[in-house]
Motif scaffolding. Sequence first.
Motif, short mmCIF file in Angstrom:
data_model
loop_
_atom_site.label_atom_id
_atom_site.label_comp_id
_atom_site.label_asym_id
_atom_site.label_seq_id
_atom_site.Cartn_x
_atom_site.Cartn_y
_atom_site.Cartn_z
N ASP A 213 0.85 -1.18 0.00
CA ASP A 213 0.00 0.00 0.00
C ASP A 213 0.90 1.24 0.00
O ASP A 213 2.09 1.15 0.29
CB ASP A 213 -0.86 -0.05 1.28
CG ASP A 213 -1.87 1.06 1.38
OD1 ASP A 213 -2.13 1.74 0.38
OD2 ASP A 213 -2.41 1.25 2.49
N LYS A 215 0.71 4.80 1.82
CA LYS A 215 -0.12 5.51 2.81
C LYS A 215 -0.05 7.03 2.71
O LYS A 215 -1.00 7.72 3.02
CB LYS A 215 0.31 5.09 4.22
CG LYS A 215 -0.02 3.64 4.56
CD LYS A 215 -1.18 3.54 5.53
CE LYS A 215 -1.75 2.14 5.60
NZ LYS A 215 -0.86 1.20 6.27
N GLY A 227 -5.80 6.92 4.02
CA GLY A 227 -6.28 5.53 4.05
C GLY A 227 -5.55 4.65 3.05
O GLY A 227 -5.65 3.43 3.10
N TYR A 270 -5.14 -9.50 8.39
CA TYR A 270 -4.22 -8.64 7.65
C TYR A 270 -3.11 -8.23 8.58
O TYR A 270 -3.37 -7.57 9.59
CB TYR A 270 -5.03 -7.44 7.16
CG TYR A 270 -4.33 -6.23 6.58
CD1 TYR A 270 -3.14 -5.73 7.09
CD2 TYR A 270 -4.92 -5.53 5.54
CE1 TYR A 270 -2.56 -4.59 6.57
CE2 TYR A 270 -4.34 -4.38 5.01
CZ TYR A 270 -3.17 -3.92 5.53
OH TYR A 270 -2.60 -2.78 5.03
N GLU A 285 0.91 -3.44 12.41
CA GLU A 285 -0.48 -3.45 12.88
C GLU A 285 -1.15 -4.70 12.35
O GLU A 285 -0.76 -5.26 11.33
CB GLU A 285 -1.24 -2.22 12.36
CG GLU A 285 -1.25 -2.15 10.84
CD GLU A 285 -2.29 -1.21 10.25
OE1 GLU A 285 -3.15 -0.73 10.99
OE2 GLU A 285 -2.24 -1.00 9.03
N ASN A 287 -4.95 -5.90 11.04
CA ASN A 287 -6.32 -5.51 10.71
C ASN A 287 -7.13 -6.80 10.63
O ASN A 287 -6.60 -7.86 10.29
CB ASN A 287 -6.38 -4.76 9.38
CG ASN A 287 -5.69 -3.40 9.47
OD1 ASN A 287 -5.82 -2.71 10.48
ND2 ASN A 287 -4.95 -3.03 8.45
N ARG A 289 -9.60 -7.57 8.62
CA ARG A 289 -10.39 -7.47 7.39
C ARG A 289 -9.44 -7.37 6.22
O ARG A 289 -8.23 -7.30 6.41
CB ARG A 289 -11.21 -6.17 7.48
CG ARG A 289 -10.25 -5.03 7.83
CD ARG A 289 -10.81 -3.67 7.83
NE ARG A 289 -9.83 -2.72 8.33
CZ ARG A 289 -8.82 -2.23 7.64
NH1 ARG A 289 -8.66 -2.56 6.39
NH2 ARG A 289 -7.96 -1.40 8.18
N GLY A 291 -7.69 -5.28 3.12
CA GLY A 291 -7.24 -3.90 3.04
C GLY A 291 -7.94 -3.14 1.93
O GLY A 291 -8.42 -3.71 0.96
N ASP A 292 -7.99 -1.84 2.06
CA ASP A 292 -8.45 -0.94 1.00
C ASP A 292 -7.35 0.10 0.83
O ASP A 292 -7.06 0.81 1.80
CB ASP A 292 -9.77 -0.29 1.43
CG ASP A 292 -10.45 0.44 0.27
OD1 ASP A 292 -9.75 0.78 -0.70
OD2 ASP A 292 -11.66 0.69 0.37
N PRO A 293 -6.66 0.18 -0.27
CA PRO A 293 -6.97 -0.36 -1.60
C PRO A 293 -6.32 -1.69 -1.98
O PRO A 293 -6.37 -2.05 -3.16
CB PRO A 293 -6.45 0.75 -2.52
CG PRO A 293 -5.22 1.25 -1.83
CD PRO A 293 -5.53 1.16 -0.35
N GLU A 294 -5.74 -2.46 -1.06
CA GLU A 294 -5.08 -3.71 -1.47
C GLU A 294 -6.05 -4.68 -2.15
O GLU A 294 -5.68 -5.43 -3.05
CB GLU A 294 -4.46 -4.42 -0.25
CG GLU A 294 -3.24 -3.72 0.34
CD GLU A 294 -3.62 -2.77 1.47
OE1 GLU A 294 -4.73 -2.19 1.43
OE2 GLU A 294 -2.81 -2.62 2.39
N1 GLY Z 1 -4.73 -0.06 3.19
C1 GLY Z 1 -4.65 -0.11 4.59
C2 GLY Z 1 -5.84 -0.60 5.25
O1 GLY Z 1 -6.77 -1.10 4.64
O2 GLY Z 1 -5.89 -0.49 6.47
#
Ligand code: GLY
Length: 425
Positions: A213, A215, A227, A270, A285, A287, A289, A291-294
Amino acid sequence: MRILILGSGGREHALAWKCAQDARVTEVLVAPGNAGTAREPRCRNVALDIMDNAAVVAFARAHADLTLVGPEAPLVQGVIDALRQAGLAAFGPSAACARLEGSKSFAKAFMQAHAIPTAAYASFDDLAAALAYLDAHPAPIVIKADGLAAGKGVVVAMSDAEARAAVQDMLGDQVFGSAGARVVIEEFLQGEEASFICMVDGQHVLAMASSQDHKRVGEGDSGPNTGGMGAYSPAPVVTAAVHERILQKIIAPTVAGMAAAGTPYTGFLYAGVMIDAQGEPYVIEFNCRFGDPETQPVMMRLESSLPELIELALAGQLDRAQARWSPQAALGIVLAAPGYPGPLHTGELITGLDDEEGSQVKTFLAGVREQEGRFYVQGGRVLCVTALADDVAAARQKALTRLAALHSPGSHYRRDIGARAIARE
Ligand code: GLY
Ligand code: AMP
């Protein structure tokens, strides 16, 4: 099969687009969805408050065979627990598991308990104690609000003054409300970042293709964090050896640790990792869920059926699953609204969206509003143009060519997405 997807971003457009390609899927319902999911074949937007667990359960019971969740907030609030208690099929982590994203102090303590490599840290809810810690730990240093802060709760402080101001903002002035009532202060890590996303069925793991990503808002990774301004897959920094290390040192102990705690992890997991010069990965970190935009480039490379993989996960059989990936590279560039990531200027017209794209370019929509066949900027990340090609450089060129035909006054995008991979190519 009817699939319900919760969320309204580019990630959800990509997930819906991918699910709709499975011939067994009769309809993908997206709540609330966006202008992109509204136009996608076999997809339909539905009005539903995704933060209202009871409403989601009632809707899913009546209309869906499977529910997927894009954003973290409903997961942290327990939407998967509610769906499961109602006997409904849903792929995602329970609220207990979503704490890996929802509470940074929980995630850090968990990693420490399971010897998962991550930055050294301390957590504080007292301002004076946090400031005293900063006296002993000079910049660069990283300050993180404990709870969900819509991607804004992390300050990478390059000076002591910045670090003190961040702690003062969070613990003193409560700028993130209760999300910042506790802060994690952690060691500054150096290296190259990658996004490592897996499907987990409680016990087994199926790794998705690696991605990276971008950032920062500006080219050359300058300016404030966002994001995500673009992503590509695969990430060459994740070599076969690094991939194996991430699985062994990070993902396996996380899955085993959550199972041992009586809260087996299911759903997408994630790990945002920093890979140092020796190829050793450290968790930045977690996550809970995709990723956005992954999601956008990763889904473009996925040749297997996503619903089929999810069905195997729900049956606890991910050890039997294999994901087929396109050998090509995919790269997505985000078009952001004027002002993003600061105060936005919305409402500008977007033209060019109806142009023919071909099978190797796809524009996933996010903050777009459609009115009488015209498109307008509605949110910070407007859309993500994603392209497949033989290498990252060619994929970027295709995406840039498509972007040049899209117009919206004041919107901006980075032309250097994929720079690290392209330098290697
Ligand atoms: N692209 C980082 C996220 O979805 O947290
Ligand atoms: P996050 O919101 O947790 O993804 O953090 C935003 C960004 O801050 C990450 O993508 C990293 O670039 C950076 N960051 C977070 N933690 C650290 C750390 N310990 N060392 C260096 N950079 C970090």
